[in-house]
Design a protein around this motif. Structure first.
Motif, PDB file in Angstrom:
ATOM      1  N   GLU A  41       0.836  -1.219   0.000  1.00  0.00           N
ATOM      2  CA  GLU A  41       0.000   0.000   0.000  1.00  0.00           C
ATOM      3  C   GLU A  41       0.860   1.254   0.000  1.00  0.00           C
ATOM      4  N   LEU A  45       0.674   4.002  -2.977  1.00  0.00           N
ATOM      5  CA  LEU A  45       0.382   5.402  -2.681  1.00  0.00           C
ATOM      6  C   LEU A  45       1.494   6.307  -3.202  1.00  0.00           C
ATOM      7  N   THR A 145      -5.718   4.280  -0.169  1.00  0.00           N
ATOM      8  CA  THR A 145      -5.476   3.050  -0.934  1.00  0.00           C
ATOM      9  C   THR A 145      -6.596   2.040  -0.738  1.00  0.00           C
TER      10      THR A 145
END
Length: 147
Positions: A41, A45, A145
């Motif tokens: 994640e 991002l 996310t």
């Protein structure tokens, strides 16, 4: 992970009266690791932020990314982005990752953004920071996310 982006002309972080970081044109990135987040994640991002076209081109349209303008990023940990305000008057923060996980993911996110060619400055995790900025636009964008 969650992030609140602010397009800035400049931004800085001060801790205990000492300026520890500052940037010129670019993004102030307030970032929060959420319970269950992973390095994947953080990398996702970082990639989204590096490519997000929110800077003006010659025609004045938001058509350029942070990397296109050679902009900088000031990455600041912000667990309060996990605030749950659905009940009562006091926010809950149980959706945020535990501090040791949050710190690791915050660092991994900043490293991933730097690996994409963005000059990165950082705040200090878990410190009482004073953040100063000159918002450009103002342009403020929320990224998550999840979902």
């Amino acid at each position: 992970m969650r992030a609140l982006l602010q397009r800035v002309l400049e931004a800085s972080v001060t801790v205990e009266g000492e300026r520890i970081s500052q940037i010129g044109p670019g993004l102030l990135v307030l970032v929060c690791a959420m319970e269950g987040d992973s390095e994947a994640e953080a990398e996702k991002l970082a990639a989204r932020i590096s490519k997000l076209r929110i800077f003006q081109d010659e025609a004045g349209k938001m058509n350029r990314a942070l990397t296109d303008i050679n902009g900088e990023a000031l990455v600041v940990s912000q667990f309060t982005l996990a605030a749950d305000t659905r009940r009562g008057n006091r926010p809950g923060f149980s959706a945020a990752a535990p501090p040791e996980v949050g710190r690791a993911l915050y660092e991994h996110f900043a490293d991933a953004l730097a690996a994409l060619g963005v000059p990165v400055q950082r705040g200090r995790f878990a410190a009482d920071m004073k953040v100063a900025l000159v918002n450009d636009g103002p342009i403020t964008i929320w990224l998550d996310t999840e979902g």
